[in-house]
Design a protein around this motif. Structure first.
Motif, short mmCIF file in Angstrom:
data_model
loop_
_atom_site.label_atom_id
_atom_site.label_comp_id
_atom_site.label_asym_id
_atom_site.label_seq_id
_atom_site.Cartn_x
_atom_site.Cartn_y
_atom_site.Cartn_z
N GLY A 196 0.78 -1.22 0.00
CA GLY A 196 0.00 0.00 0.00
C GLY A 196 0.81 1.27 0.00
N GLU A 197 2.13 1.18 -0.11
CA GLU A 197 2.98 2.38 -0.13
C GLU A 197 2.89 3.04 -1.50
OE1 GLU A 197 7.67 3.66 0.63
OE2 GLU A 197 7.05 1.55 0.69
N ALA A 198 2.74 4.37 -1.49
CA ALA A 198 2.59 5.12 -2.75
C ALA A 198 3.96 5.52 -3.29
CB ALA A 198 1.75 6.37 -2.51
N PHE A 199 4.07 5.44 -4.62
CA PHE A 199 5.31 5.85 -5.28
C PHE A 199 4.99 6.81 -6.43
CE2 PHE A 199 6.64 1.80 -3.41
CZ PHE A 199 7.81 2.20 -2.77
N ASN A 200 5.81 7.84 -6.53
CA ASN A 200 5.70 8.79 -7.63
C ASN A 200 6.44 8.21 -8.85
OD1 ASN A 200 5.50 11.11 -9.23
ND2 ASN A 200 7.37 12.00 -8.35
N LEU A 201 5.74 7.99 -9.94
CA LEU A 201 6.31 7.44 -11.14
C LEU A 201 6.45 8.53 -12.20
CD1 LEU A 201 4.05 4.24 -11.33
CD2 LEU A 201 6.18 4.55 -10.06
N THR A 202 7.00 8.17 -13.34
CA THR A 202 7.03 9.11 -14.46
C THR A 202 5.95 8.73 -15.46
OG1 THR A 202 8.59 7.86 -15.82
CG2 THR A 202 9.52 9.38 -14.19
N MET A 203 5.37 9.73 -16.10
CA MET A 203 4.36 9.48 -17.12
C MET A 203 4.92 8.57 -18.21
SD MET A 203 3.80 10.51 -20.52
CE MET A 203 4.38 12.19 -20.79
N GLU A 204 6.19 8.80 -18.58
CA GLU A 204 6.79 8.05 -19.68
C GLU A 204 6.93 6.56 -19.33
OE1 GLU A 204 7.57 12.24 -19.60
OE2 GLU A 204 8.32 10.74 -18.18
N ASP A 205 7.31 6.27 -18.10
CA ASP A 205 7.45 4.87 -17.68
C ASP A 205 6.10 4.18 -17.63
OD1 ASP A 205 8.58 2.51 -16.68
OD2 ASP A 205 8.37 3.17 -14.59
N VAL A 206 5.10 4.86 -17.08
CA VAL A 206 3.75 4.27 -17.00
C VAL A 206 3.19 4.02 -18.39
CG1 VAL A 206 1.38 4.63 -16.22
CG2 VAL A 206 3.29 5.30 -14.74
N ALA A 207 3.26 5.02 -19.26
CA ALA A 207 2.69 4.89 -20.60
C ALA A 207 3.38 3.76 -21.38
CB ALA A 207 2.82 6.21 -21.36
N THR A 208 4.71 3.70 -21.29
CA THR A 208 5.45 2.66 -22.01
C THR A 208 5.12 1.28 -21.46
OG1 THR A 208 7.24 4.22 -22.42
CG2 THR A 208 7.74 1.90 -22.74
N SER A 209 5.08 1.16 -20.13
CA SER A 209 4.78 -0.14 -19.51
C SER A 209 3.39 -0.62 -19.86
CB SER A 209 4.94 -0.03 -17.99
OG SER A 209 6.27 0.31 -17.63
N VAL A 210 2.42 0.29 -19.87
CA VAL A 210 1.05 -0.08 -20.22
C VAL A 210 0.97 -0.50 -21.68
CG1 VAL A 210 -1.30 0.81 -20.52
CG2 VAL A 210 -0.03 1.34 -18.44
N ALA A 211 1.63 0.24 -22.56
CA ALA A 211 1.60 -0.08 -23.99
C ALA A 211 2.19 -1.46 -24.25
CB ALA A 211 2.36 0.98 -24.79
N VAL A 212 3.30 -1.78 -23.58
CA VAL A 212 3.92 -3.09 -23.76
C VAL A 212 3.04 -4.18 -23.18
CG1 VAL A 212 5.89 -4.54 -23.10
CG2 VAL A 212 6.27 -2.18 -23.86
N ALA A 213 2.48 -3.95 -21.99
CA ALA A 213 1.64 -4.96 -21.34
C ALA A 213 0.40 -5.27 -22.17
CB ALA A 213 1.24 -4.48 -19.94
N LEU A 214 -0.20 -4.25 -22.76
CA LEU A 214 -1.39 -4.43 -23.58
C LEU A 214 -1.07 -4.87 -24.99
CD1 LEU A 214 -3.51 -1.28 -22.61
CD2 LEU A 214 -3.90 -3.64 -21.87
N GLN A 215 0.24 -4.82 -25.36
CA GLN A 215 0.64 -5.02 -26.76
C GLN A 215 -0.16 -4.08 -27.65
OE1 GLN A 215 3.32 -7.56 -28.08
NE2 GLN A 215 3.68 -6.46 -26.15
N ALA A 216 -0.14 -2.81 -27.27
CA ALA A 216 -0.90 -1.78 -27.97
C ALA A 216 -0.42 -1.61 -29.40
CB ALA A 216 -0.78 -0.45 -27.22
N ASP A 217 -1.31 -1.10 -30.23
CA ASP A 217 -0.95 -0.84 -31.62
C ASP A 217 -0.09 0.42 -31.73
OD1 ASP A 217 -2.75 -2.85 -33.27
OD2 ASP A 217 -3.97 -2.06 -31.65
N LYS A 218 -0.33 1.38 -30.84
CA LYS A 218 0.43 2.63 -30.86
C LYS A 218 0.69 3.13 -29.45
CE LYS A 218 -1.12 4.60 -35.30
NZ LYS A 218 0.21 4.80 -35.90
#
Length: 446
Positions: free
Chosen positions: A182-204
């Motif tokens: 439950g500990e909160a961490f400040n991430l970067t937008m770029e890391d989150v967006a890239t990780s989500v895109a890879v996890a979803l195997q997004a088209d773009k």
């Protein structure tokens, strides 16, 4: 409605339609820099995202908040601290990040909840859903620097995000993650967006940023933007660049685009939020507005198949109407599809030419050489000519010829010489239209 509008709208819509069709049902992850929201671009971005979603695209929106957090820190008399291109998040910075994230989420949800009055999407309803889809871990110590509450993405709840997208909602993510405790961490937008895109195997994966893209000469700020960067070239460029420390550095967004493509994302993009409609221009036009990193060249020269007939017809039809090309009916093109060579870019045909062999005369006719007005002056004509010459040599032909009424000088500059129509092979001479008075030009093949 004016004739001028009709004249411009119809070709435009025809050019956009293939991209609308191709992207329907696809998944796009959009990372929006906090600077874009600070520059009051949110209403237009929301309008464009609603429009894209209405055309059948599933969207995950990840917002940044770098300037918003800095503004709160400075208001509290606290100096923002960075290292290795990341924020050092102490307890004060964590509080500011949580406040900024809450405020921005409110503003974004409000932007999508207004029905977008007085816009092309008036009356549209865009359901925005957020959630604890990101599990994070601490950055920890790096070269002796303690990043405290700064984190990196550990895991993405792919199933949860996909279920939400399948409901027809837009998924909104803040650059925050939580550990299993439950500990909160400040991430970067770029890391989150890239990780989500890879996890979803997004088209773009699309970054809407303060930079216009990657320039052809990374060291010359006045050089043009490289609209399509193969992954191999992107990695070579990345290796030659200094480590990025701020978003305006060439390597800052490029590193995430490379990571996304290596992780299975088809295409990753860097585009400027300063250009109105940048998302639409990048998705629905041939060259786009920013830089696209792709694992392979999207443009290919290949022999046509029956499936390409409709695209060939659509390409040559305007040139037949203005008299540049002799009219060919669809049946003839279907019959001769195997004679055609095409230039295809991302599923759309932008150039074609046919080779009709006359083996008894050891020559062949190059016909229907056409390049879309959208891509003229980019060397596509020369590429088609070279492929036709290669095909002709493979068939044992010693020359190729063309019949033209308007583009004689183009062919002469490329090694053709004018001859009398009587030079034509007998089978072709019988079909020669003496009323049209086409010039006959021949090129000997080495």
């Amino acid at each position: 409605m004016s004739n001028v509008f009709n004249f411009t709208f119809v070709p435009w819509f025809r050019s956009v339609a293939p991209y609308i069709h191709k992207l329907r049902g696809s998944t796009v992850v959009v990372g929006v820099a906090g600077e874009a929201i600070a520059a009051n671009k949110l209403p237009l971005i929301a309008q464009d995202l609603a429009l894209i979603q209405s055309m059948g695209v599933q969207i995950v929106l990840v917002h940044g908040f770098r300037p918003q957090v800095n503004e709160q820190l400075l208001a509290k008399g606290h100096t923002p601290q960075y290292s290795h291109g990341m924020r050092i998040t102490d307890s004060v910075a964590l509080d500011c990040a949580q406040e900024a994230a809450g405020q921005l989420r409110y503003e974004i949800e409000a932007a999508f909840s207004q029905g977008l009055p007085n816009t092309p999407m008036a009356g549209a309803t865009v359901r925005v859903i957020s959630g604890n889809f990101v599990t994070a871990r601490p950055v920890g110590l790096m070269d002796g620097v303690d990043f405290q509450h700064s984190g990196l993405v550990r895991k993405i709840d792919t199933e949860g995000i996909q279920r939400t997208l399948d409901m027809g909602a837009l998924v909104l993510l803040s650059p925050f993650g939580f550990s299993p405790t439950g500990e909160a961490f400040n991430l970067t937008m770029e890391d989150v967006a890239t990780s989500v895109a890879v996890a979803l195997q997004a088209d773009k994966l699309m970054f809407l940023t303060e930079v216009p893209g990657i320039r052809l000469d990374a060291h010359d700020p006045s050089s043009e933007i490289d609209t399509e960067l193969p992954l191999a070239a992107a990695k070579t460029l990345m290796a030659a660049l200094p480590a990025p420390t701020q978003p305006t550095d060439t390597a800052f967004y490029l590193q995430h685009c490379i990571r996304a493509c290596e992780g299975g994302v088809d295409r990753s993009h860097i585009l400027p939020f300063s250009v109105d409609g940048a998302l639409l221009l990048e998705i629905y036009t041939h060259d786009g507005i920013g830089t696209m990193v792709v694992d392979e060249k999207l443009e290919s020269v290949r022999e046509a198949t029956m499936d390409d007939v409709s695209g060939i017809v659509a390409l040559i039809e305007p040139f037949e109407k203005d008299g540049t090309l002799v009219k060919r009916d669809r049946t003839e093109i279907e019959r001769d599809a195997g004679y055609y060579t095409i230039i295809e870019h991302d599923g759309v045909i932008f150039g074609c030419a046919a080779l009709y062999p006359y083996p008894e005369a050891r020559t062949g006719e190059m016909a229907a050489l056409t390049v879309s007005p959208d891509t003229q002056s980019q060397g596509d004509g020369e590429r088609l000519l070279k492929r036709i010459e290669t095909r002709a040599r493979a068939q044992g032909l010693q020359s190729i010829f063309v019949l033209t009424t308007r583009t004689m000088h183009w062919f002469i500059k490329r090694g053709f010489v004018q001859v009398n129509p009587d030079w034509l092979p007998e089978a072709r001479k019988r079909k020669y239209n003496w009323d049209r008075k086409s010039q006959v030009l021949v090129k000997k093949l080495p």
